[in-house]
Design a protein around this motif. Structure first.
Motif, PDB file in Angstrom:
ATOM      1  N   HIS A  27       0.836  -1.198   0.000  1.00  0.00           N
ATOM      2  CA  HIS A  27       0.000   0.000   0.000  1.00  0.00           C
ATOM      3  C   HIS A  27       0.873   1.251   0.000  1.00  0.00           C
ATOM      4  N   ALA A  28       0.680   2.092  -0.996  1.00  0.00           N
ATOM      5  CA  ALA A  28       1.483   3.317  -1.097  1.00  0.00           C
ATOM      6  C   ALA A  28       1.013   4.336  -0.061  1.00  0.00           C
ATOM      7  N   PRO A  29       1.933   4.933   0.690  1.00  0.00           N
ATOM      8  CA  PRO A  29       1.534   5.959   1.663  1.00  0.00           C
ATOM      9  C   PRO A  29       1.085   7.244   0.974  1.00  0.00           C
ATOM     10  N   ILE A  30       0.294   8.009   1.669  1.00  0.00           N
ATOM     11  CA  ILE A  30      -0.049   9.364   1.246  1.00  0.00           C
ATOM     12  C   ILE A  30       1.164  10.232   1.567  1.00  0.00           C
ATOM     13  N   ARG A  31       1.549  11.111   0.649  1.00  0.00           N
ATOM     14  CA  ARG A  31       2.666  12.010   0.918  1.00  0.00           C
ATOM     15  C   ARG A  31       2.104  13.336   1.414  1.00  0.00           C
ATOM     16  N   LEU A  32       2.625  13.805   2.535  1.00  0.00           N
ATOM     17  CA  LEU A  32       2.088  15.011   3.163  1.00  0.00           C
ATOM     18  C   LEU A  32       3.166  16.084   3.312  1.00  0.00           C
ATOM     19  N   TRP A  33       2.811  17.316   3.053  1.00  0.00           N
ATOM     20  CA  TRP A  33       3.726  18.439   3.268  1.00  0.00           C
ATOM     21  C   TRP A  33       3.594  18.897   4.723  1.00  0.00           C
ATOM     22  N   HIS A  34       4.685  19.353   5.296  1.00  0.00           N
ATOM     23  CA  HIS A  34       4.708  19.699   6.721  1.00  0.00           C
ATOM     24  C   HIS A  34       3.769  20.842   7.093  1.00  0.00           C
ATOM     25  N   GLY A  35       3.320  21.606   6.089  1.00  0.00           N
ATOM     26  CA  GLY A  35       2.451  22.748   6.386  1.00  0.00           C
ATOM     27  C   GLY A  35       1.000  22.356   6.642  1.00  0.00           C
ATOM     28  N   GLU A  36       0.674  21.084   6.409  1.00  0.00           N
ATOM     29  CA  GLU A  36      -0.699  20.631   6.659  1.00  0.00           C
ATOM     30  C   GLU A  36      -1.019  20.728   8.148  1.00  0.00           C
ATOM     31  N   GLN A  37      -2.230  21.186   8.439  1.00  0.00           N
ATOM     32  CA  GLN A  37      -2.600  21.258   9.860  1.00  0.00           C
ATOM     33  C   GLN A  37      -3.453  20.078  10.286  1.00  0.00           C
ATOM     34  N   THR A  38      -3.972  19.355   9.301  1.00  0.00           N
ATOM     35  CA  THR A  38      -4.771  18.173   9.635  1.00  0.00           C
ATOM     36  C   THR A  38      -4.236  16.982   8.851  1.00  0.00           C
ATOM     37  N   LEU A  39      -4.501  15.799   9.375  1.00  0.00           N
ATOM     38  CA  LEU A  39      -4.045  14.567   8.737  1.00  0.00           C
ATOM     39  C   LEU A  39      -5.238  13.894   8.075  1.00  0.00           C
ATOM     40  N   PRO A  40      -4.986  13.062   7.048  1.00  0.00           N
ATOM     41  CA  PRO A  40      -6.082  12.296   6.464  1.00  0.00           C
ATOM     42  C   PRO A  40      -6.727  11.400   7.530  1.00  0.00           C
ATOM     43  N   GLN A  41      -8.003  11.128   7.356  1.00  0.00           N
ATOM     44  CA  GLN A  41      -8.732  10.278   8.314  1.00  0.00           C
ATOM     45  C   GLN A  41      -8.237   8.840   8.233  1.00  0.00           C
ATOM     46  N   GLY A  42      -8.288   8.158   9.365  1.00  0.00           N
ATOM     47  CA  GLY A  42      -8.103   6.701   9.370  1.00  0.00           C
ATOM     48  C   GLY A  42      -6.695   6.211   9.158  1.00  0.00           C
ATOM     49  N   LEU A  43      -5.676   7.050   9.494  1.00  0.00           N
ATOM     50  CA  LEU A  43      -4.293   6.600   9.317  1.00  0.00           C
ATOM     51  C   LEU A  43      -3.934   5.533  10.343  1.00  0.00           C
ATOM     52  N   ASP A  44      -3.174   4.524   9.885  1.00  0.00           N
ATOM     53  CA  ASP A  44      -2.634   3.515  10.801  1.00  0.00           C
ATOM     54  C   ASP A  44      -1.191   3.828  11.160  1.00  0.00           C
ATOM     55  N   LEU A  45      -0.512   4.553  10.270  1.00  0.00           N
ATOM     56  CA  LEU A  45       0.912   4.824  10.483  1.00  0.00           C
ATOM     57  C   LEU A  45       1.275   6.193   9.920  1.00  0.00           C
ATOM     58  N   ILE A  46       2.065   6.937  10.699  1.00  0.00           N
ATOM     59  CA  ILE A  46       2.631   8.203  10.222  1.00  0.00           C
ATOM     60  C   ILE A  46       4.150   8.040  10.206  1.00  0.00           C
ATOM     61  N   GLY A  47       4.760   8.261   9.049  1.00  0.00           N
ATOM     62  CA  GLY A  47       6.208   8.157   8.933  1.00  0.00           C
ATOM     63  C   GLY A  47       6.843   9.540   8.958  1.00  0.00           C
ATOM     64  N   VAL A  48       7.811   9.718   9.856  1.00  0.00           N
ATOM     65  CA  VAL A  48       8.564  10.980   9.935  1.00  0.00           C
ATOM     66  C   VAL A  48       9.979  10.644   9.457  1.00  0.00           C
ATOM     67  N   PRO A  49      10.346  11.090   8.253  1.00  0.00           N
ATOM     68  CA  PRO A  49      11.535  10.564   7.592  1.00  0.00           C
ATOM     69  C   PRO A  49      12.836  11.231   8.001  1.00  0.00           C
TER      70      PRO A  49
END
Lengths: 224, 77
Positions: A27-49
């Motif tokens: 399953h490909a992760p959603i790519r998020l920019w650091h400026g987002e203030q909210t996260l997508p719903q229903g995440l199981d894992l957040i990767g901080v690279p």
């Protein structure tokens, strides 16, 4: 497994982490920019690279830890979402207060870039369940500020609570008690200096990192 | 108004940079240096009337990492 990988200005392992998660879990992760203030719903894992967010200005991870997205990450971690910080991601998680301690300049001053042997100290977390207790694994490190520090009382506490996930088999960077990876008290946040995403395919030389992502995906299936 | 924030490592926290500077001083032939601790100086230019509490909060929330560092605020007219 629904996951997201955050990119900060200066991240450089975000793509590697996303590719590793996709190759191992399908399953490909959603790519998020650091400026987002909210996260997508229903995440199981957040990767901080890994990388050099904000050029390591002030302290490694200090600026990124105050990014808009981190407030949402802290909130998700409190709800029990898995958060994995690798290298600069580990520094960001300690700076944000999600993990105890701090990562200081390597004791030898030099940047350390090589594959090191780790001992799995806690094989019961959702990150490490596919390793065996005490197993020796080989994972690359590449960092200048990986020297883990916490006061003795904190070190005793995290050791006692099983929060030390990985330990270097031999001194690498001056880390207190050779600590290479730390869990939070609830066990849903892991920070580690070594890069498991760099050893997930046979072509990488070994696949010791793959079981971390596989174990996470399996823990999600078991929960649902 | 200016405030100089002196950020220093807490006692007992090893300072690899300070140690390297110490060795370099010895390499240059300077004797008598017993220890070196490296820190950071941050100079803030502030609107008049910025409260001490705010300056303190800036230090605690960002400028110093309270796990490993202490800070001292020096106000400059």
């Amino acid at each position: 497994m629904k996951s997201a990988v955050i990119t900060f200005p200066g991240s450089n392992c975000d793509r590697d982490l996303a590719v590793a998660i996709e190759r191992v879990t399908g399953h490909a992760p959603i790519r998020l920019w650091h400026g987002e203030q909210t996260l997508p719903q229903g995440l199981d894992l957040i990767g901080v690279p890994g990388g050099f967010s904000y050029g390591d200005y002030l302290r490694s991870g200090a600026m990124a830890a105050r990014s808009p997205v981190i407030g949402a990450v802290v909130e998700a971690a409190e709800r029990g979402v898995a958060v994995l910080g690798i290298c600069n991601g580990f520094q960001i998680l300690t700076e944000s207060g999600l993990l105890p301690g701090a990562l200081m300049r390597n004791a030898g001053i030099r940047f350390v870039c090589r594959t090191v042997e780790l001992t799995v100290e806690n094989s019961e977390s959702r990150f490490t369940s596919l390793y065996t207790q005490g197993e020796a694994i080989r994972i690359p490190v590449a960092h200048h500020d990986g020297n883990y520090f916490a006061d003795d009382a904190t070190l005793d506490r995290i050791e006692g609570e099983g929060q030390v996930a990985f330990r270097y088999a031999e001194p690498v960077n001056g880390s207190a008690r050779n600590i290479a990876g730390v869990l939070n008290a609830k066990g849903n946040v892991l920070g580690m200096m070594p890069h498991p995403e760099r050893v997930v395919e046979p072509q990488h030389g070994n696949t010791d990192g793959a079981r971390l992502f596989e174990g996470l995906a399996r823990s999600v299936l078991e929960r649902t | 108004m200016k405030a100089r924030i002196h950020v220093t490592l807490k006692d007992g926290v090893l300072d690899p940079q300070g140690r390297a500077i110490h060795h370099a001083l010895e390499g240059l032939g300077f004797g008598g240096v017993e220890d070196v601790r490296a820190g950071r100086l941050i100079e803030l230019t502030l609107a008049d009337g910025t409260s001490d509490e705010d300056i303190d909060a800036m230090c605690r929330k960002l400028l110093a990492n309270m796990v490993i560092e202490n800070y001292r605020v020096e106000k400059v007219a």
